[in-house]
Design a protein around this motif. Structure first.
Motif, mmCIF file in Angstrom:
data_model
loop_
_atom_site.group_PDB
_atom_site.id
_atom_site.type_symbol
_atom_site.label_atom_id
_atom_site.label_comp_id
_atom_site.label_asym_id
_atom_site.label_seq_id
_atom_site.Cartn_x
_atom_site.Cartn_y
_atom_site.Cartn_z
ATOM 1 N N HIS A 1 0.861 -1.179 0.000
ATOM 2 C CA HIS A 1 0.000 0.000 0.000
ATOM 3 C C HIS A 1 0.900 1.232 0.000
ATOM 4 C CE1 HIS A 1 -3.634 -2.307 1.067
ATOM 5 N NE2 HIS A 1 -2.874 -2.942 1.936
ATOM 6 N N THR A 2 0.488 2.268 -0.703
ATOM 7 C CA THR A 2 1.187 3.551 -0.664
ATOM 8 C C THR A 2 0.145 4.651 -0.549
ATOM 9 O OG1 THR A 2 2.952 2.690 -2.075
ATOM 10 C CG2 THR A 2 2.834 5.070 -1.802
ATOM 11 N N LEU A 3 0.298 5.524 0.448
ATOM 12 C CA LEU A 3 -0.622 6.640 0.635
ATOM 13 C C LEU A 3 0.158 7.914 0.951
ATOM 14 C CD1 LEU A 3 -3.651 5.315 2.769
ATOM 15 C CD2 LEU A 3 -3.663 5.986 0.361
ATOM 16 N N HIS A 4 -0.457 9.045 0.634
ATOM 17 C CA HIS A 4 0.127 10.350 0.957
ATOM 18 C C HIS A 4 -0.677 10.976 2.085
ATOM 19 C CE1 HIS A 4 2.265 14.120 0.277
ATOM 20 N NE2 HIS A 4 1.096 14.721 0.473
ATOM 21 N N PHE A 5 0.027 11.610 3.019
ATOM 22 C CA PHE A 5 -0.614 12.239 4.164
ATOM 23 C C PHE A 5 -0.253 13.718 4.181
ATOM 24 C CE2 PHE A 5 -0.337 7.761 4.978
ATOM 25 C CZ PHE A 5 -1.579 7.469 5.515
ATOM 26 N N ASP A 6 -1.293 14.549 4.248
ATOM 27 C CA ASP A 6 -1.154 15.987 4.047
ATOM 28 C C ASP A 6 -0.375 16.668 5.169
ATOM 29 O OD1 ASP A 6 -2.133 18.401 2.427
ATOM 30 O OD2 ASP A 6 -2.751 18.909 4.468
ATOM 31 N N GLU A 7 0.506 17.556 4.772
ATOM 32 C CA GLU A 7 1.351 18.301 5.704
ATOM 33 C C GLU A 7 0.527 19.188 6.641
ATOM 34 O OE1 GLU A 7 5.710 19.449 6.080
ATOM 35 O OE2 GLU A 7 4.629 17.772 5.229
ATOM 36 N N GLU A 8 -0.439 19.896 6.087
ATOM 37 C CA GLU A 8 -1.212 20.829 6.903
ATOM 38 C C GLU A 8 -2.117 20.098 7.896
ATOM 39 O OE1 GLU A 8 -0.583 24.042 7.181
ATOM 40 O OE2 GLU A 8 1.039 23.496 5.804
ATOM 41 N N ASP A 9 -2.604 18.920 7.527
ATOM 42 C CA ASP A 9 -3.382 18.127 8.482
ATOM 43 C C ASP A 9 -2.533 17.794 9.702
ATOM 44 O OD1 ASP A 9 -5.572 18.162 6.838
ATOM 45 O OD2 ASP A 9 -5.258 16.142 6.027
ATOM 46 N N LYS A 10 -1.264 17.480 9.487
ATOM 47 C CA LYS A 10 -0.368 17.137 10.600
ATOM 48 C C LYS A 10 -0.086 18.334 11.500
ATOM 49 C CE LYS A 10 2.059 13.683 7.816
ATOM 50 N NZ LYS A 10 3.335 13.373 7.125
ATOM 51 N N ARG A 11 -0.280 19.539 10.966
ATOM 52 C CA ARG A 11 -0.076 20.739 11.791
ATOM 53 C C ARG A 11 -1.298 21.053 12.657
ATOM 54 N NH1 ARG A 11 3.336 22.360 7.270
ATOM 55 N NH2 ARG A 11 5.413 22.741 8.138
ATOM 56 N N ARG A 12 -2.398 20.354 12.412
ATOM 57 C CA ARG A 12 -3.612 20.583 13.204
ATOM 58 C C ARG A 12 -3.777 19.555 14.318
ATOM 59 N NH1 ARG A 12 -5.504 22.494 8.030
ATOM 60 N NH2 ARG A 12 -5.995 20.381 7.328
ATOM 61 N N GLY A 13 -3.046 18.491 14.262
ATOM 62 C CA GLY A 13 -3.154 17.433 15.267
ATOM 63 C C GLY A 13 -2.546 16.160 14.727
ATOM 64 N N PHE A 14 -2.510 15.135 15.564
ATOM 65 C CA PHE A 14 -1.937 13.865 15.121
ATOM 66 C C PHE A 14 -2.808 13.229 14.039
ATOM 67 C CE2 PHE A 14 0.257 13.890 19.327
ATOM 68 C CZ PHE A 14 1.549 13.875 18.821
ATOM 69 N N VAL A 15 -2.183 12.846 12.947
ATOM 70 C CA VAL A 15 -2.856 12.201 11.823
ATOM 71 C C VAL A 15 -2.548 10.714 11.873
ATOM 72 C CG1 VAL A 15 -2.952 12.005 9.312
ATOM 73 C CG2 VAL A 15 -2.784 14.265 10.386
ATOM 74 N N LYS A 16 -3.584 9.890 11.934
ATOM 75 C CA LYS A 16 -3.372 8.446 11.931
ATOM 76 C C LYS A 16 -2.919 8.000 10.551
ATOM 77 C CE LYS A 16 -6.913 7.553 15.418
ATOM 78 N NZ LYS A 16 -8.056 8.440 15.221
#
Length: 285
Positions: free
Chosen positions: A149-164
């Protein structure tokens, strides 16, 4: 900030206590025993078995090599890393598919080794070094079908709180063939893993505090262990404090073992350095 996890034991794992090897093309730090470095104090933490912080120079990398019976994933911090694997016939790699993927910051590549798979991870960039975390987890069963599996996780989401980023496969250890094929994780938008394990990431601004809820509201076991890692991304200028404890301040490269917590307990992560801190959470039964 006052402590809220009075029952929890928090033990820092200093960067200087990690294994370290510089092979020229590869500069690597091992939080847990790996390759030629062995320390009986750091063999695993729950199902977490390997946490390597790697830097690979341009035009170099890991040639094709096999894996079996591990859940393996790469979290890209900077640069780019190209993945190729044995599940696609040679010459048919074209495009940004799951079998040939040039990963960049924010991308996570996940591998179920299962019954056996071979892949390569190479930095094909002409000049830039790639910096990434490679993490291995012990699965709840052996002999699983290999999968990527390969997924991208947004930078700005990580600045709002922990991203699972990872959460257990629905169905758990008794998952049906249909559930395996559907590959649905317990936490929406995450990558499914064959373990009672959750990974998350957050980017905490100086003076700000994020909270991690043990178990990530996506696990079965009540008793949890949480490993926190602060990668070396800001030239030593980022720093965090866990649960308001002055004896649990982590600098870049440090980690911490958080034990004696239950699902639903809240762990505060406060950024106390000069610049934002990119924090990795590894939550295991």
């Amino acid at each position: 900030m006052s402590k809220s996890l009075h029952q929890a034991k928090i033990t820092p794992h200093r960067s200087s206590a990690r294994g370290h090897s510089d092979h020229g093309w590869l500069n690597t730090y091992h939080s847990f025993s790996f390759a030629d470095w062995y320390n009986p104090k750091f063999s695993n933490f729950g199902s977490l078995r390997v946490l390597n912080e790697d830097r690979v120079k341009a035009n170099s990398g890991f040639p094709t090599h096999p894996h079996r019976d591990f859940e393996i994933f790469s979290y890209i911090l900077s640069g780019e890393l190209t993945h190729r694997d044995s599940m696609l016939k040679k010459g048919a790699e074209g495009g940004q598919s799951g079998r040939f993927f040039r990963m960049r910051r924010g991308d996570v590549q996940f591998t179920t080794g299962g019954t056996g798979i071979a892949h390569s991870e190479f930095n094909e960039h002409t000049k830039d070094t790639v910096h990434f975390l490679q993490i291995w987890v012990l699965p709840w069963a052996r002999g699983l079908a290999p999968r990527y599996h390969t997924l991208h996780f947004d930078e700005e989401d990580k600045r709002r709180g922990f991203v699972k980023i990872l959460s257990p496969l629905k169905g758990g250890v008794d998952a049906t063939a249909e559930q395996e094929k559907a590959a649905e994780p317990r936490a929406p938008g995450t990558i499914p893993i064959h373990a009672d394990f959750v990974m998350a990431a957050g980017i905490v601004a100086p003076g700000s505090t994020f909270e991690w809820v043990a178990g990530g509201k996506a696990t079965e076991a009540t008793k949890r262990k949480v490993y926190v890692h602060l990668p070396m991304t800001k030239g030593g200028k980022s720093k965090i404090r866990l649960d308001g404890r002055d004896d649990a301040i982590l600098e870049e490269g440090d980690g911490a073992f958080v034990e004696g917590v239950n699902a639903g307990d809240k762990l505060s992560v406060e950024s106390v350095g000069e610049v934002e801190a990119e924090v990795i959470i590894l939550d295991t039964a």
